[in-house]
Enzyme design. Structure first.
Site, PDB file in Angstrom:
ATOM      1  N   ASP A  21      48.863   9.599  29.679  1.00 12.71           N
ATOM      2  CA  ASP A  21      48.691  10.477  28.526  1.00 12.71           C
ATOM      3  C   ASP A  21      49.550   9.914  27.392  1.00 12.71           C
ATOM      4  OD1 ASP A  21      48.131  12.942  27.014  1.00 12.71           O
ATOM      5  OD2 ASP A  21      50.227  13.423  27.441  1.00 12.71           O
ATOM      6  N   ASP A  23      50.674  11.865  23.817  1.00 11.61           N
ATOM      7  CA  ASP A  23      51.590  12.791  23.141  1.00 11.61           C
ATOM      8  C   ASP A  23      52.492  13.502  24.140  1.00 11.61           C
ATOM      9  OD1 ASP A  23      50.619  12.586  20.320  1.00 11.61           O
ATOM     10  OD2 ASP A  23      48.765  13.282  21.240  1.00 11.61           O
TER      11      ASP A  23
END
Length: 233
Positions: A21, A23
């Site tokens: 991932d 952010d």
């Protein structure tokens, strides 16, 4: 975007791929989202609540705008107009620089040095991802799945399943690394081994999810163990 897939044999020594991932996991960008979201709330004459802000973390833009509008008591607002405002502002903020999360850069480099395929799997739209890649390094990922490039966004498993398909590896032999409840749900539903590293939101202990306080100290041995443990479950 699919780059040449690295030929890595499946073994107990490493996962078939590591799916990151963005952010809150690799870069500390959630604080920039805080700025943009609160500015938009102020533009609409309100203030985004803590609960709504936490609910937004890890969600796709359309869902984020719905949460924001509902929180402000303005559900009639056009989500596309709000999303355009946020995209413009966050692009400006992303260009100011993105700090790495603790341990993230070292882990990414270790994975790449071992020849393990990698994917960036994010809810952020492609335009933002392109700016973030200036910090993350485009050569650090064999494929990128952006939030506006899938039909069903996180918490649906499609983003992670798409990444595994593009890398041509079985999802069950991959490790997905996430920081938010939405992202963890997506990764877990995809069938990947899941490593959770909370950032802005505390994560409940979940069966099938290995949780660490930070990526500092996470190594290839741990990633391999996660895949082995998942296969044995």
């Amino acid at each position: 975007m699919s780059v040449t897939t690295l030929e890595v044999p499946l073994s107990s020594h490493h996962p078939a791929a590591v799916l990151f991932d963005m952010d809150g996991t690799l870069v500390d960008s959630e604080k920039l989202w805080d700025v943009a979201l609160q500015e938009l709330a102020a533009e609409y004459g309100g203030k985004l609540s803590v609960a709504a802000r936490q609910a937004i973390i890890g969600t796709a833009m359309a869902e984020s705008m719905r949460i924001l509008h509902d929180d402000l008591g303005q559900p009639e607002r056009d989500p596309e107009i709000s999303a355009a405002w946020i995209n413009t502002r966050i692009l400006e903020l992303f260009r100011t620089g993105l700090p790495w999360r603790p341990g993230a850069f070292a882990l990414l480099r270790a994975v790449r040095a071992a020849g393990i395929p990698t994917a960036l799997v994010t809810s952020s739209p492609r335009a933002l991802v392109e700016i973030a890649l200036d910090t993350l390094g485009r050569d650090n990922f064999d494929t990128v799945v952006a939030g506006d490039e899938v039909v069903a966004a996180k918490p649906h498993p499609e983003p992670y399943l798409t990444a595994a398909r593009l890398l041509e590896v079985p999802i069950a032999h991959c490790v997905a690394i996430e920081d938010s409840p939405t992202g963890v749900a997506s990764a877990l539903a995809s069938g990947a081994a899941v490593l959770a590293v909370p950032a802005e939101v505390a994560l409940p202990r979940t069966v099938g999810v290995h949780q660490v306080e930070s990526l500092t100290g996470v190594d290839l041995e741990l990633l391999a163990e996660l895949v082995t443990d998942r296969a044995a479950a």
